[in-house]
Scaffold this motif. Structure first.
Motif, PDB file in Angstrom:
ATOM      1  N   ARG A  93      -7.462   1.907  -6.052  1.00 23.05           N
ATOM      2  CA  ARG A  93      -7.659   3.367  -5.401  1.00 23.05           C
ATOM      3  C   ARG A  93      -9.028   3.168  -4.620  1.00 23.05           C
ATOM      4  NH1 ARG A  93      -6.783   7.051  -9.089  1.00 23.05           N
ATOM      5  NH2 ARG A  93      -4.855   7.578  -8.772  1.00 23.05           N
TER       6      ARG A  93
ATOM      7  N   VAL B 163      -0.958   7.556 -10.913  1.00 21.51           N
ATOM      8  CA  VAL B 163      -0.832   7.525  -9.434  1.00 21.51           C
ATOM      9  C   VAL B 163      -0.549   8.633  -8.661  1.00 21.51           C
ATOM     10  CG1 VAL B 163      -0.102   4.788 -10.048  1.00 21.51           C
ATOM     11  CG2 VAL B 163       1.624   6.897  -9.559  1.00 21.51           C
TER      12      VAL B 163
ATOM     13  N   GLY C  43      -2.796   5.716   0.125  1.00 19.42           N
ATOM     14  CA  GLY C  43      -4.238   5.429  -0.220  1.00 19.42           C
ATOM     15  C   GLY C  43      -4.595   4.638  -1.676  1.00 19.42           C
ATOM     16  N   MET C  44      -3.440   4.009  -1.930  1.00 16.53           N
ATOM     17  CA  MET C  44      -3.638   2.796  -3.028  1.00 16.53           C
ATOM     18  C   MET C  44      -3.086   1.441  -2.699  1.00 16.53           C
ATOM     19  SD  MET C  44      -2.576   5.299  -6.416  1.00 16.53           S
ATOM     20  CE  MET C  44      -1.890   6.512  -5.439  1.00 16.53           C
ATOM     21  N   GLU C  45      -3.631   0.572  -3.315  1.00 20.69           N
ATOM     22  CA  GLU C  45      -3.215  -0.779  -2.986  1.00 20.69           C
ATOM     23  C   GLU C  45      -2.506  -1.455  -4.198  1.00 20.69           C
ATOM     24  OE1 GLU C  45      -5.595  -3.089  -0.260  1.00 20.69           O
ATOM     25  OE2 GLU C  45      -5.621  -4.697  -2.047  1.00 20.69           O
TER      26      GLU C  45
ATOM     27  N   ARG D 210       0.966  -1.256  -0.070  1.00 16.31           N
ATOM     28  CA  ARG D 210      -0.094   0.088  -0.001  1.00 16.31           C
ATOM     29  C   ARG D 210       0.760   1.156  -0.042  1.00 16.31           C
ATOM     30  NH1 ARG D 210      -2.645  -3.690   3.264  1.00 16.31           N
ATOM     31  NH2 ARG D 210      -4.601  -4.192   2.141  1.00 16.31           N
TER      32      ARG D 210
ATOM     33  N   VAL E 131      -7.494   1.136 -10.887  1.00  9.07           N
ATOM     34  CA  VAL E 131      -7.201   1.935 -11.553  1.00  9.07           C
ATOM     35  C   VAL E 131      -6.564   1.365 -12.965  1.00  9.07           C
ATOM     36  CG1 VAL E 131      -5.176   3.838 -11.760  1.00  9.07           C
ATOM     37  CG2 VAL E 131      -6.231   3.445  -9.511  1.00  9.07           C
TER      38      VAL E 131
END
Ligand code: CA
Length: 223
Positions: A144, A202, A132-134, A129, A149
């Motif tokens: 997201r 991103v 806030g993204m994985e 992570r 995404v």
């Protein structure tokens, strides 16, 4: 397609492994000494490492130990010359997943490779992570707020290399080597274009926060 790194100094064995694995549909890269093998494996973009024990510059045990010490969890199958119990035990203690004793048949080796890859895929999805993204390496997906995404395959590979080399400067040459196949000719400008496209997907507005430019060298991921 799974990517396999073969670290083997005997040209005939390395070539044989490369051919057998390619025939099985794997994407194969070869290193012929321990240092080079470690350098390639450490970037973590391989699904499996086939690691000879007796290698010039750094032996297979030491490569394996160093990978695990630095947090690289890529499965490793050791290729041992002797069927010595002590050697097998040492290898497994150092974090290898399995071993194959030379001489081995292509069928035996491919069966071991499949078993180790299957086991690795069955473990918890590899997720990372940032901001806030994985990144889900198993599914090849970036999420997201739980929503995928839209990344091209090259953008995902690029992101995976960045995330796995977190905090380290990567030259454009290193990115080319790890993201594109050997058969493709890629200029540094092309790398910059893909990085720029990836950033649009991103990075928040303004100056890049995650994929930082390092003047005169390349990029560093600071997620
Ligand atoms: Ca050897």
């Amino acid at each position: 397609m799974a990517r396999i790194l073969v670290v083997e100094d005997e040209p005939a064995i390395a070539l044989g492994l490369e051919e057998d694995l390619r025939l099985e549909g794997y994407d194969v890269d070869v290193a012929t000494d321990g240092e080079t093998g470690l350098e390639k494996a450490r970037h973590g973009t391989f699904d499996l490492v086939l690691l000879d024990v007796m290698l010039p510059r750094r032996d297979g045990f030491s490569v394996c130990r160093e990978l695990r010490r630095t947090g690289v969890t890529t499965p490793v199958i050791l290729l041992t010359a002797r069927a010595q119990e002590a050697e097998k035990v040492l290898g497994l203690k150092l974090g290898a997943d399995d071993y194959v004793t030379k001489p081995f048949s292509p069928m035996e080796l491919c069966a071991r490779v499949q078993a180790v890859l299957r086991r690795a895929a069955g473990t918890a999805p590899e997720v990372c992570r940032f901001g806030g993204m994985e990144v889900n390496f198993t599914r090849g997906e970036l999420l997201r707020a739980g929503r995928a995404v839209d990344l091209t395959p090259i953008e995902f590979k690029l992101l995976a290399v960045f995330v796995r080399s977190r905090g380290r400067v990567l030259s454009r040459g290193q990115l080319i080597e790890q993201v594109w196949s050997k058969e493709t000719y890629i200029t540094e400008r092309v790398v910059d274009t893909h990085v720029s496209n990836l950033r649009k997907k991103v990075e928040p507005e303004g100056e890049p926060r995650f994929i930082v430019s390092v003047r005169g060298i390349g990029y560093r991921f600071d997620g």
